[in-house]
Design an enzyme around this catalytic site. Structure first.
Site: not given
Length: 296
Positions: A51, A140, A168
């Protein structure tokens, strides 16, 4: 409080604001975003993730974004520096800088571009980064951007490394997430990155969320975390869905920036190529999603 305990909650993957005229990173807007998140009770900050458009930043800009966020957070919450890279040397270089400026941990993806890598190659990559990183490492998992999910056997092998503390997961696959939880130590931190599965993941035993929508409505995400096992948690999960759907359709950075501009948190929704701003029609959907979330 240990870092593992501090990550039990909602961490925000920050957007990187740009000046619409010059295209430069807007440091003042970034500081304002950090203030907005801290004032609304967010539990952690993750700059230079997906993001945050890290792939559109120069190495110097990535380091500077980390510096601004660490300085503005001033130790109030953990800062997880995004150090994704396609080589061990580059990932370690970012990690060393993150340690020098006072970040708390680093977040590393599988090497991308090559497509699906051999699980043993990914294991070696993660272990070599963890061996040399001066900060704790979170893995991740974001298969759309790396060509595939981190293999479960890779998780099982790497999760016992003393410097690897968690993950994550943005796969959107609850069965996969549950398998990760079953095959890693109890203290291994698991953060759900797929906003619409946050309540389900927390009820399954995940430790928290790392969610783009929390840029826009951090207080709502915090309330969801506090009430995930009750009816209020379900209500808030339903309220998140329209904005998440807009993010999935128009891109997480463009839609989240559009939502933040609509809320008046940042002044511009500017993104860098190859991303493009949300279309006028899409903006209506983003605004409706923000309204639904804030009213939820």
């Amino acid at each position: 409080m240990t870092l593992r305990n501090a990550l039990r909650g909602i961490t925000t993957p920050l957007v990187t604001p740009f000046d619409p005229e010059t295209g430069d990173v807007d440091e003042q807007a970034l500081e304002g975003l950090v203030d907005h998140l801290l004032e609304n009770g967010i539990d952690g900050l993750f700059p230079c993730g997906t993001t945050g458009e890290f792939t559109s930043l120069t190495p110097g800009e990535r380091r500077r974004v980390h510096e601004v966020v660490v300085d503005r957070a001033d130790g109030e919450v953990p800062v997880l520096a995004g150090t994704a890279a396609t080589s061990v040397e580059e990932a370690v270089d970012y990690a060393e800088h993150a340690a020098e400026i006072g970040a708390d941990a680093v977040v590393v993806t599988e090497p991308y571009y090559h497509g699906p890598n051999d699980p043993d190659g990914n294991r070696q990559f993660f272990e070599q980064v963890a061996d040399r990183s001066p900060l704790p490492v979170l893995l991740y998992n974001i298969p759309p951007c790396t060509g595939g999910s981190i293999a479960l056997e890779t998780f099982e092998a790497v999760a016992t490394h003393e410097n690897v503390i968690g993950t994550k997961d943005s796969s959107g696959d609850l069965e996969y997430l549950l398998s990760v939880m079953r095959r890693t130590p109890e203290e291994f931190v698991v953060l759900q990155g797929y906003d619409t599965l946050l309540v389900a993941a927390l009820r399954m035993g995940a430790d928290g969320g790392l969610n783009a929508g929390s840029n826009v409505a951090p207080a709502a995400y915090g309330e969801l975390y506090d009430s995930f096992d009750g009816e209020r948690g379900i209500e808030l999960q339903d309220a998140i869905e329209p904005l998440f759907d807009a993010c999935a359709e128009y891109g997480f950075a463009p839609a989240t920036k559009a939502a933040l501009e609509y809320r008046g948190v940042i002044a511009s929704d500017a993104v860098r190529p190859p991303l493009v701003p949300v279309s006028e029609d899409g903006q209506n959907g983003v605004e409706a999603g923000v309204d639904a979330l804030l009213e939820g």
